[in-house]
Design an enzyme around this catalytic site. Structure first.
Site, PDB file in Angstrom:
ATOM      1  N   PRO A   9       0.786  -1.225   0.000  1.00 16.81           N
ATOM      2  CA  PRO A   9       0.000   0.000   0.000  1.00 16.81           C
ATOM      3  C   PRO A   9       0.821   1.280   0.000  1.00 16.81           C
ATOM      4  CG  PRO A   9      -0.219  -1.164   2.097  1.00 16.81           C
ATOM      5  CD  PRO A   9       0.469  -2.086   1.149  1.00 16.81           C
ATOM      6  N   ASN A  10       0.315   2.217  -0.790  1.00 18.57           N
ATOM      7  CA  ASN A  10       0.822   3.588  -0.893  1.00 18.57           C
ATOM      8  C   ASN A  10       2.103   3.724  -1.698  1.00 18.57           C
ATOM      9  OD1 ASN A  10      -1.266   4.906   0.677  1.00 18.57           O
ATOM     10  ND2 ASN A  10      -0.416   3.804   2.420  1.00 18.57           N
ATOM     11  N   ARG A  17       4.825  12.383  -1.960  1.00 14.23           N
ATOM     12  CA  ARG A  17       4.930  12.900  -0.579  1.00 14.23           C
ATOM     13  C   ARG A  17       6.182  12.318   0.074  1.00 14.23           C
ATOM     14  NH1 ARG A  17       2.173  11.716   3.650  1.00 14.23           N
ATOM     15  NH2 ARG A  17       1.387   9.762   2.873  1.00 14.23           N
ATOM     16  N   TYR A  22      11.406   8.681   1.342  1.00 14.01           N
ATOM     17  CA  TYR A  22      11.330   7.710   0.245  1.00 14.01           C
ATOM     18  C   TYR A  22      11.957   8.190  -1.061  1.00 14.01           C
ATOM     19  CZ  TYR A  22       8.043   5.674   3.545  1.00 14.01           C
ATOM     20  OH  TYR A  22       7.483   5.137   4.671  1.00 14.01           O
ATOM     21  N   ASN A  73       7.916  -5.902  -1.077  1.00 15.10           N
ATOM     22  CA  ASN A  73       7.892  -4.768  -0.143  1.00 15.10           C
ATOM     23  C   ASN A  73       6.434  -4.652   0.297  1.00 15.10           C
ATOM     24  OD1 ASN A  73       7.841  -2.441   1.295  1.00 15.10           O
ATOM     25  ND2 ASN A  73       9.021  -1.230  -0.182  1.00 15.10           N
ATOM     26  N   ALA A  76       3.261  -0.977   4.719  1.00 14.77           N
ATOM     27  CA  ALA A  76       2.767  -0.992   6.106  1.00 14.77           C
ATOM     28  C   ALA A  76       2.332  -2.389   6.552  1.00 14.77           C
ATOM     29  CB  ALA A  76       1.620  -0.004   6.256  1.00 14.77           C
ATOM     30  N   HIS A  79       4.354  -4.818   8.951  1.00 13.66           N
ATOM     31  CA  HIS A  79       4.353  -4.772  10.414  1.00 13.66           C
ATOM     32  C   HIS A  79       3.065  -5.292  11.037  1.00 13.66           C
ATOM     33  CE1 HIS A  79       7.671  -2.294   9.210  1.00 13.66           C
ATOM     34  NE2 HIS A  79       6.866  -1.391   8.685  1.00 13.66           N
ATOM     35  N   ASP A  86       1.741 -15.954   6.234  1.00 13.98           N
ATOM     36  CA  ASP A  86       1.233 -17.311   5.994  1.00 13.98           C
ATOM     37  C   ASP A  86       1.256 -17.652   4.504  1.00 13.98           C
ATOM     38  OD1 ASP A  86       0.818 -17.765   8.666  1.00 13.98           O
ATOM     39  OD2 ASP A  86      -1.337 -17.408   8.626  1.00 13.98           O
ATOM     40  N   GLU A  97      12.778  -9.664   1.116  1.00 13.34           N
ATOM     41  CA  GLU A  97      12.026  -8.497   1.581  1.00 13.34           C
ATOM     42  C   GLU A  97      12.836  -7.235   1.256  1.00 13.34           C
ATOM     43  OE1 GLU A  97      12.175  -8.335   5.858  1.00 13.34           O
ATOM     44  OE2 GLU A  97      10.410  -7.060   5.991  1.00 13.34           O
ATOM     45  N   HIS A  99      12.869  -2.885   1.698  1.00  6.49           N
ATOM     46  CA  HIS A  99      12.307  -1.622   2.179  1.00  6.49           C
ATOM     47  C   HIS A  99      13.164  -0.482   1.651  1.00  6.49           C
ATOM     48  CE1 HIS A  99       9.413  -3.597   4.620  1.00  6.49           C
ATOM     49  NE2 HIS A  99      10.365  -4.393   5.077  1.00  6.49           N
ATOM     50  N   ILE A 100      12.483   0.534   1.176  1.00  6.45           N
ATOM     51  CA  ILE A 100      13.186   1.693   0.616  1.00  6.45           C
ATOM     52  C   ILE A 100      13.914   2.436   1.733  1.00  6.45           C
ATOM     53  CG2 ILE A 100      12.806   3.934  -0.527  1.00  6.45           C
ATOM     54  CD1 ILE A 100      10.304   2.566  -1.852  1.00  6.45           C
ATOM     55  N   SER A 101      13.221   2.624   2.844  1.00  6.72           N
ATOM     56  CA  SER A 101      13.814   3.340   3.982  1.00  6.72           C
ATOM     57  C   SER A 101      14.499   2.344   4.915  1.00  6.72           C
ATOM     58  CB  SER A 101      12.717   4.091   4.747  1.00  6.72           C
ATOM     59  OG  SER A 101      11.795   3.172   5.321  1.00  6.72           O
ATOM     60  N   ARG A 106      13.594   3.687  12.405  1.00  8.24           N
ATOM     61  CA  ARG A 106      12.328   4.411  12.448  1.00  8.24           C
ATOM     62  C   ARG A 106      11.526   4.033  13.710  1.00  8.24           C
ATOM     63  NH1 ARG A 106       9.650   4.562   6.664  1.00  8.24           N
ATOM     64  NH2 ARG A 106       8.459   6.193   7.748  1.00  8.24           N
ATOM     65  N   ARG A 110       7.510  -0.107  13.631  1.00  9.48           N
ATOM     66  CA  ARG A 110       8.055  -0.671  12.386  1.00  9.48           C
ATOM     67  C   ARG A 110       9.132  -1.721  12.664  1.00  9.48           C
ATOM     68  NH1 ARG A 110       5.969   2.945   8.407  1.00  9.48           N
ATOM     69  NH2 ARG A 110       5.754   5.016   9.292  1.00  9.48           N
TER      70      ARG A 110
HETATM   71  O1  CA2 Z   1      10.634   1.734   3.529  1.00  7.08           O
HETATM   72  C1  CA2 Z   1       9.769   1.054   2.987  1.00  7.08           C
HETATM   73  O2  CA2 Z   1       9.876   0.617   1.840  1.00  7.08           O
HETATM   74  C2  CA2 Z   1       8.444   0.801   3.713  1.00  7.08           C
HETATM   75  O3  CA2 Z   1       8.014  -0.506   3.364  1.00  7.08           O
HETATM   76  C3  CA2 Z   1       7.458   1.826   3.190  1.00  7.08           C
HETATM   77  C4  CA2 Z   1       6.114   1.779   3.887  1.00  7.08           C
HETATM   78  C5  CA2 Z   1       6.277   1.790   5.410  1.00  7.08           C
HETATM   79  O4  CA2 Z   1       5.019   1.615   6.024  1.00  7.08           O
HETATM   80  C6  CA2 Z   1       7.232   0.708   5.873  1.00  7.08           C
HETATM   81  O5  CA2 Z   1       7.384   0.804   7.272  1.00  7.08           O
HETATM   82  C7  CA2 Z   1       8.586   0.862   5.223  1.00  7.08           C
HETATM   83  C8  CA2 Z   1       5.261   2.985   3.505  1.00  7.08           C
HETATM   84  C9  CA2 Z   1       5.059   3.142   2.030  1.00  7.08           C
HETATM   85  C10 CA2 Z   1       4.423   4.474   1.812  1.00  7.08           C
HETATM   86  O6  CA2 Z   1       4.867   4.963   0.591  1.00  7.08           O
HETATM   87  C11 CA2 Z   1       4.726   6.289   0.381  1.00  7.08           C
HETATM   88  C12 CA2 Z   1       5.176   6.740  -0.804  1.00  7.08           C
HETATM   89  C13 CA2 Z   1       5.102   8.091  -1.097  1.00  7.08           C
HETATM   90  C14 CA2 Z   1       4.565   8.955  -0.196  1.00  7.08           C
HETATM   91  C15 CA2 Z   1       4.116   8.488   0.997  1.00  7.08           C
HETATM   92  C16 CA2 Z   1       4.196   7.145   1.309  1.00  7.08           C
END
Ligand code: CA2
Length: 144
Positions: A9-10, A17, A22, A73, A76, A79, A86, A97, A99-101, A106, A110
């Site tokens: 998601p997202n 944003r 990110y 990836n 959210a 977590h 499963d 797995e 993760h960008i960040s 954090r 997380r």
């Molecule tokens: O660092 C990552 O790749 C995460 O999986 C990104 C998730 C976050 O919930 C994980 O803890 C770490 C959030 C993705 C949200 O992506 C956005 C992209 C642009 C603007 C806002 C959020």
């Protein structure tokens, strides 16, 4: 060899944003990077993004018997989702797995990764380039 890359998601909002976390590259740029890195490694690739937990579970199940590996990836859902854990355990495909960040640096919420419990490797904090690293790690695993 076939690779399934799953984004949660997202992530489709990348570049719109929170560039300080990110980066400023878009989701389209991420897909382009994945396609280039997969081709370089000799993979056929399918890329999926969904904001829905069940759709991510469906995608993992559909990889069974079709893909040789999964890069995920779960965003959210990393977590929170035992359902994704499963599903990964059920198909038992090698999974990495990403993760960008750097989630380790954090918030406390997380610090648990359910999906990561079914993955043989995690890449984090490398920005979008982390997907290239994950693809290389997967290539090494499947070639060994
Ligand atoms: O660092 C990552 O790749 C995460 O999986 C990104 C998730 C976050 O919930 C994980 O803890 C770490 C959030 C993705 C949200 O992506 C956005 C992209 C642009 C603007 C806002 C959020």
């Amino acid at each position: 060899m076939k690779l399934l890359v799953i984004n949660g998601p997202n992530l489709n909002m990348l570049g719109i944003r929170e560039p300080e976390i990110y980066g400023s590259a878009t989701y389209q740029a991420l897909e382009n990077l994945v396609r280039e890195a997969a081709a370089e490694a000799g993979f056929e690739v399918e890329i999926i993004q969904s904001n829905h937990e069940g759709a991510l579970v469906d995608a993992i199940q559909q990889a069974y018997g079709k893909a040789d590996g999964i890069i995920i990836n779960p965003a959210a859902y990393t977590h929170t989702s035992v359902a994704i854990l499963d599903a990964l355990k059920t198909v038992a495909l090698p999974a990495v797995e990403v993760h960008i960040s750097n989630v380790k640096e954090r918030e406390d919420f997380r610090q648990v990764s359910y999906a990561g419990m079914a993955c043989f490797h995690t890449v984090m904090g490398e920005g979008l380039e982390g997907y290239r690293t994950a693809i290389r790690v997967m290539k090494d695993k499947l070639s060994s």
